[in-house]
Every structure is written in structure tokens, then in C-alpha cells.
Design an enzyme around this catalytic site. Sequence first.
Site, PDB file in Angstrom:
ATOM      1  CG  HIS A 147      -1.587   1.336   1.432  1.00 21.67           C
ATOM      2  ND1 HIS A 147      -2.585   1.826   0.614  1.00 21.67           N
ATOM      3  CD2 HIS A 147      -1.354   2.305   2.357  1.00 21.67           C
ATOM      4  CE1 HIS A 147      -2.943   3.036   1.037  1.00 21.67           C
ATOM      5  NE2 HIS A 147      -2.209   3.350   2.089  1.00 21.67           N
ATOM      6  CG  HIS A 152       0.605   6.714   0.549  1.00 20.77           C
ATOM      7  ND1 HIS A 152      -0.247   7.799   0.656  1.00 20.77           N
ATOM      8  CD2 HIS A 152       0.016   5.704   1.240  1.00 20.77           C
ATOM      9  CE1 HIS A 152      -1.298   7.448   1.391  1.00 20.77           C
ATOM     10  NE2 HIS A 152      -1.176   6.176   1.746  1.00 20.77           N
ATOM     11  CD  GLU A 192      -4.714   6.467   2.348  1.00 19.15           C
ATOM     12  OE1 GLU A 192      -4.658   5.671   1.394  1.00 19.15           O
ATOM     13  OE2 GLU A 192      -3.846   6.536   3.238  1.00 19.15           O
ATOM     14  CB  SER A 211      -2.255   0.229  -3.010  1.00 19.57           C
ATOM     15  OG  SER A 211      -3.149   0.725  -2.026  1.00 19.57           O
TER      16      SER A 211
HETATM   17  N1  HBI Z   1      -0.195   5.107  10.313  1.00 16.63           N
HETATM   18  N2  HBI Z   1       1.532   3.927   9.331  1.00 16.63           N
HETATM   19  C1  HBI Z   1       0.378   4.601   9.225  1.00 16.63           C
HETATM   20  N3  HBI Z   1      -0.195   4.759   7.987  1.00 16.63           N
HETATM   21  C2  HBI Z   1      -1.358   5.437   7.837  1.00 16.63           C
HETATM   22  O1  HBI Z   1      -1.841   5.576   6.712  1.00 16.63           O
HETATM   23  C3  HBI Z   1      -1.989   5.972   8.967  1.00 16.63           C
HETATM   24  C4  HBI Z   1      -1.363   5.788  10.212  1.00 16.63           C
HETATM   25  N4  HBI Z   1      -1.937   6.281  11.311  1.00 16.63           N
HETATM   26  C5  HBI Z   1      -3.138   7.043  11.287  1.00 16.63           C
HETATM   27  C6  HBI Z   1      -3.743   7.152   9.944  1.00 16.63           C
HETATM   28  N5  HBI Z   1      -3.170   6.667   8.883  1.00 16.63           N
HETATM   29  C7  HBI Z   1      -5.063   7.781   9.781  1.00 16.63           C
HETATM   30  O2  HBI Z   1      -5.726   7.938  11.021  1.00 16.63           O
HETATM   31  C8  HBI Z   1      -4.959   9.147   9.133  1.00 16.63           C
HETATM   32  O3  HBI Z   1      -6.265   9.542   8.858  1.00 16.63           O
HETATM   33  C9  HBI Z   1      -4.294  10.133  10.020  1.00 16.63           C
HETATM   34 FE    FE Z   2      -2.404   5.171   3.069  1.00 16.26          FE
END
Ligand code: HBI
Ligand code: FE
Length: 272
Positions: A147, A152, A192, A211
Site C-alpha cells: 500500500h 503513496h 487515499e 493499491s
Molecule cells: N499510520 N503507518 C500509518 N499509515 C497510515 O496511513 C496511517 C497511520 N496512522 C493514522 C492514519 N493513517 C489515519 O488515522 C490518518 O487519517 C491520520
Molecule cells: Fe495510506
Amino acid sequence: MRTGIVELDADHPGFNDPEYRRRRDEIALLAQEHDLGDPIPVVEYTGTETATWTTVFRELSRLFPTHACREYNEALALMGFDETRIPQLADVDRILADRTGFRIWPVAGLVEPRDFFGALARRVFPATQYIRHHSVPHYTPEPDTIHDQIGHIPMLAIREYADLTQRIGAGAVGATDEQVTQLARLYWYTIEFGVVRQDGELRCYGAGILSSYGEMARAVRAEEPEIRRFDPEQARLLDYPITRYQPVLWEVDSIGEAFERVAAAVETIRRG
Ligand code: HBI
Ligand code: FE
């Protein structure tokens, strides 16, 4: 905590696989021992892990020419990914640093939303190094390196997407819980799950769609998801499901438009 112990829910595909759990702990420890600024650890991936990457990358690659936005297809070529090898974060970190100044922070799994946004605010992207369980290659209940790296990383080589990512993170610094919730919705619906109209066709720019074979195939057909013109004033109030296909996707004319509209909405949200 630097225990290298990864908690998995009972319905996680790898829950009953001791070998998978040992491997998750091992990779988590690498991330936990890493301090920002240290060289990113290199992971020697196993044949099983690489086979999962191969399956997913091959399938997604069939859709990209007709489903991904133009910017994504250009950026993906730049990353030099191929189906035979899981890319190393250390390598993509150098490419991003050069392109947009984004840096990679290797993490063991989900990061607290405030810490996650705090990193984005500094143009640092928290990225995972472990891979989903091989039994269900097209599904993961959490972010994994497929992913993060297929979704990203190429997009973060694009200026407008990198700026949008940072802007939402910056909006969360010192924000209230409710403001963070609204910013998380804007993050979800753009970074996203954003879609963009290009030459009259719907294309994907959100990492969660790019993804996921299922999400991507269904997004541009626009049969099941309801496609709405992006309106951050509505989107910031609309909850999203995380365990099933998205019922609503928001369309923009360009990623630059997503940035402009989100930047304005961040100001509104912070005024309260
Ligand atoms: N942590 N590693 C990781 N990847 C994410 O996409 C991610 C996260 N923590 C919180 C989060 N996404 C979501 O709560 C976002 O909306 C901030
Ligand atoms: Fe993500």
C-alpha cells in the site's frame, strides 16, 4: 515501546501463522530501533514475501494505464519498480528527497493520528516495511509496504500531491480532536481515495485506490461508488467505512484543485 512485538487482531489473515508473526516482529524491531535521520534499514525479503509483491504488482499494473491518473503513471516509471523485487525504502527515499523533498520514516505499523499528521507536516512520510499475509494477496486490514510503496510513494514524487499531504498534516498541529477528525476525512477522500477527471475520463490519484485491485476496478466504472464533485465542506463532515468498498468518491479536475480546495478548508476548520 521497543519490544518488536506486533499485536494482530484475531481476524487478521496472519493471526494463526507463527512464521508470519515472527517475521512481523522482526521487521517491527528494525523500525523501532530506527531514529529519524539514521540510514533506513535494508530488509532482505523472503521468497514468499516477494511472491506476494509479484502477484499484486502484476495485477495492478494491468489496470494502471487505463485507471491511474497521468501523473501516477509518469511517477511510477520514475520509481523503477518491477514485479520481481520489493523496493527498498532507502532507495525510494532518495528519489523523493530529490523530487519533492519528502522523506521516509520507517514505522512498525499504524502510527497515532497526531504523530502521523505531525510527520506529514514536516514532509516526512511514515512508511511500513512488512508485507501483508500471502494467503490473501489482494487484501490487507492495515497499511503494508505494498500500500505505502505502490499507493503513496509514486504520488509523493508529484508536487501537488506532496503539498496536499503536507498541508493536511500541518493543519492538525495543535488542533482539537474534532478538527483532527475532520482533517482525517479530507485526507481519506483525497490522499487515499481521490479521483480526477482527465480527458473526460475518471482516473485515480488516491493511494488507497491505486493499491487495491478491487477499489480501482470499480472506481472508474462509477457503477457502485457514488461520484461527487469534491466539496470539502461536505466531505469533512462525512464519515467513511474502513473495512469495505467506499460508497462515495470525490472527483476533482486536477490534483492542484484538490490542494487549493483543501488548503482553504483547513483554514475554515482551524477557525472552528
Ligand atoms: N499510520 N503507518 C500509518 N499509515 C497510515 O496511513 C496511517 C497511520 N496512522 C493514522 C492514519 N493513517 C489515519 O488515522 C490518518 O487519517 C491520520
Ligand atoms: Fe495510506
